[in-house]
Design a protein around this motif. Structure first.
Motif, short mmCIF file in Angstrom:
data_model
loop_
_atom_site.label_atom_id
_atom_site.label_comp_id
_atom_site.label_asym_id
_atom_site.label_seq_id
_atom_site.Cartn_x
_atom_site.Cartn_y
_atom_site.Cartn_z
N THR A 161 -68.24 66.27 -81.90
CA THR A 161 -69.11 66.30 -83.09
C THR A 161 -70.28 65.34 -82.91
OG1 THR A 161 -67.95 64.51 -84.25
CG2 THR A 161 -67.13 66.78 -84.62
N ALA A 162 -71.34 65.63 -83.62
CA ALA A 162 -72.50 64.74 -83.62
C ALA A 162 -72.11 63.37 -84.17
CB ALA A 162 -73.63 65.35 -84.46
N LYS A 163 -71.23 63.37 -85.17
CA LYS A 163 -70.80 62.11 -85.79
C LYS A 163 -70.17 61.17 -84.75
CE LYS A 163 -68.08 60.46 -89.71
NZ LYS A 163 -66.97 59.65 -89.29
N LYS A 164 -69.29 61.70 -83.92
CA LYS A 164 -68.65 60.87 -82.89
C LYS A 164 -69.69 60.32 -81.91
CE LYS A 164 -64.14 63.20 -82.91
NZ LYS A 164 -63.24 64.06 -82.11
N PHE A 165 -70.60 61.17 -81.50
CA PHE A 165 -71.63 60.75 -80.55
C PHE A 165 -72.53 59.66 -81.16
CE2 PHE A 165 -76.04 61.19 -79.04
CZ PHE A 165 -75.87 60.85 -77.71
N TYR A 166 -73.04 59.92 -82.36
CA TYR A 166 -74.00 58.99 -82.95
C TYR A 166 -73.36 57.69 -83.44
CZ TYR A 166 -77.79 62.33 -82.54
OH TYR A 166 -78.75 63.17 -82.05
N GLU A 167 -72.08 57.70 -83.78
CA GLU A 167 -71.41 56.44 -84.17
C GLU A 167 -71.43 55.45 -83.01
OE1 GLU A 167 -67.50 57.42 -85.64
OE2 GLU A 167 -68.25 57.75 -87.67
N VAL A 168 -71.15 55.93 -81.81
CA VAL A 168 -71.16 55.06 -80.63
C VAL A 168 -72.59 54.60 -80.34
CG1 VAL A 168 -70.71 54.94 -78.15
CG2 VAL A 168 -69.10 56.10 -79.66
N GLN A 169 -73.54 55.52 -80.44
CA GLN A 169 -74.94 55.16 -80.17
C GLN A 169 -75.44 54.12 -81.18
OE1 GLN A 169 -76.30 56.07 -77.38
NE2 GLN A 169 -74.62 57.46 -76.90
N GLU A 170 -75.03 54.25 -82.43
CA GLU A 170 -75.42 53.29 -83.47
C GLU A 170 -74.83 51.91 -83.17
OE1 GLU A 170 -77.33 51.77 -86.75
OE2 GLU A 170 -77.61 53.72 -85.82
N LEU A 171 -73.55 51.87 -82.81
CA LEU A 171 -72.89 50.61 -82.45
C LEU A 171 -73.64 49.93 -81.30
CD1 LEU A 171 -70.44 48.61 -82.48
CD2 LEU A 171 -69.39 50.14 -80.80
N LEU A 172 -73.89 50.67 -80.24
CA LEU A 172 -74.57 50.11 -79.08
C LEU A 172 -76.02 49.73 -79.41
CD1 LEU A 172 -73.20 52.52 -76.34
CD2 LEU A 172 -72.43 50.19 -76.85
N GLY A 173 -76.66 50.53 -80.23
CA GLY A 173 -78.04 50.24 -80.63
C GLY A 173 -78.15 48.95 -81.44
N GLN A 174 -77.22 48.74 -82.35
CA GLN A 174 -77.23 47.51 -83.15
C GLN A 174 -77.01 46.28 -82.28
OE1 GLN A 174 -74.37 47.89 -86.34
NE2 GLN A 174 -75.52 49.56 -87.31
N ALA A 175 -76.06 46.38 -81.36
CA ALA A 175 -75.79 45.24 -80.46
C ALA A 175 -76.99 44.96 -79.56
CB ALA A 175 -74.54 45.52 -79.63
N ALA A 176 -77.61 46.02 -79.04
CA ALA A 176 -78.78 45.84 -78.18
C ALA A 176 -79.94 45.22 -78.94
CB ALA A 176 -79.20 47.18 -77.58
N SER A 177 -80.15 45.67 -80.18
CA SER A 177 -81.23 45.13 -81.01
C SER A 177 -81.02 43.65 -81.31
CB SER A 177 -81.34 45.89 -82.33
OG SER A 177 -81.87 47.17 -82.12
N ALA A 178 -79.76 43.26 -81.46
CA ALA A 178 -79.44 41.87 -81.77
C ALA A 178 -79.90 40.92 -80.67
CB ALA A 178 -77.95 41.70 -82.03
N VAL A 179 -79.99 41.42 -79.43
CA VAL A 179 -80.44 40.57 -78.32
C VAL A 179 -81.75 41.08 -77.72
CG1 VAL A 179 -78.14 39.68 -77.78
CG2 VAL A 179 -78.95 41.78 -76.66
N ASN A 180 -82.38 42.02 -78.43
CA ASN A 180 -83.71 42.51 -78.08
C ASN A 180 -83.81 43.16 -76.69
OD1 ASN A 180 -86.34 43.05 -78.91
ND2 ASN A 180 -87.13 41.22 -77.88
N ILE A 181 -82.83 44.01 -76.39
CA ILE A 181 -82.92 44.81 -75.17
C ILE A 181 -82.67 46.27 -75.53
CG2 ILE A 181 -82.24 42.90 -73.65
CD1 ILE A 181 -79.54 44.33 -73.29
#
Length: 194
Positions: A161-181
């Motif tokens: 499902t799109a939900k499963k895919f985007y949940e992981v991308q959101e998690l990784l995106g938030q962590a990456a943004s926190a350290v600006n990469i």
């Protein structure tokens, strides 16, 4: 040695075709044995053909993550249809043929074009890079699990499902943004595999 007209002409031809060659090389490298092994034999040529037809220059017109998501999903739908046509009963990829396997291939291809093939100018690549999604595979899943997260799937084919895919991308995106990469850099886990 003197340069003959054939060699000079060959370089002229190479110069004219170079950008297209970068896309062909990117498509071939993405569809190596570790990716293509789960698909039926006739899939590789169809997928190579489709990837090379993606007009990646459209990425230059995009302005935001939402634009990229729309562009991505358009190509994801077409790519997943190619996969489905050549693998209608392949239990190695269903039910996650679209949100698992097709996203992996498309993400690997776009990463290859933007990050490694120098297809775009650096300023354009820097803009696009921040929108890219991480290709989810067993190494990425293992790393996320080792970092203390339970994913709603255990295998690529379970990302259905799109939900499963985007949940992981959101998690990784938030962590990456926190350290600006860029989020896509999480795929560097491949460089550190044992």
């Amino acid at each position: 040695m003197k340069i003959n007209s054939k060699l000079k002409k060959e370089y002229e031809d190479i110069g004219k075709k170079h950008r297209g060659s970068l896309l062909k090389i990117a498509a071939r490298s993405v569809l190596g044995s570790s990716v293509i092994r789960v698909f039926n034999r006739e899939s590789k040529e169809k997928l190579l053909d489709y990837l090379q037809k993606i007009y990646v220059d459209d990425l230059l017109r995009l302005r935001a993550q939402t634009d990229y998501k729309s562009w991505f999903e358009t190509h994801l739908s077409k790519l997943s249809e190619e996969i489905k046509k050549t693998n209608p009963t392949n239990t190695n990829i269903f039910p996650g043929y679209k949100w698992g396997h097709a996203t992996k291939i498309l993400n690997l291809y776009i990463r290859e074009v933007v990050e490694y093939k120098r297809y775009f100018r650096e300023s354009d690549a820097a803009k696009i890079r921040k929108w890219l999604y991480v290709p989810i595979d067993s190494l990425v899943m293992k790393k996320i699990h080792d970092l203390g997260y339970n994913l709603p799937f255990d295998r690529i084919k379970d990302i259905d499902t799109a939900k499963k895919f985007y949940e992981v991308q959101e998690l990784l995106g938030q962590a990456a943004s926190a350290v600006n990469i860029p989020r896509i850099w999480f795929d560097d886990v491949w460089a550190n595999r044992d």
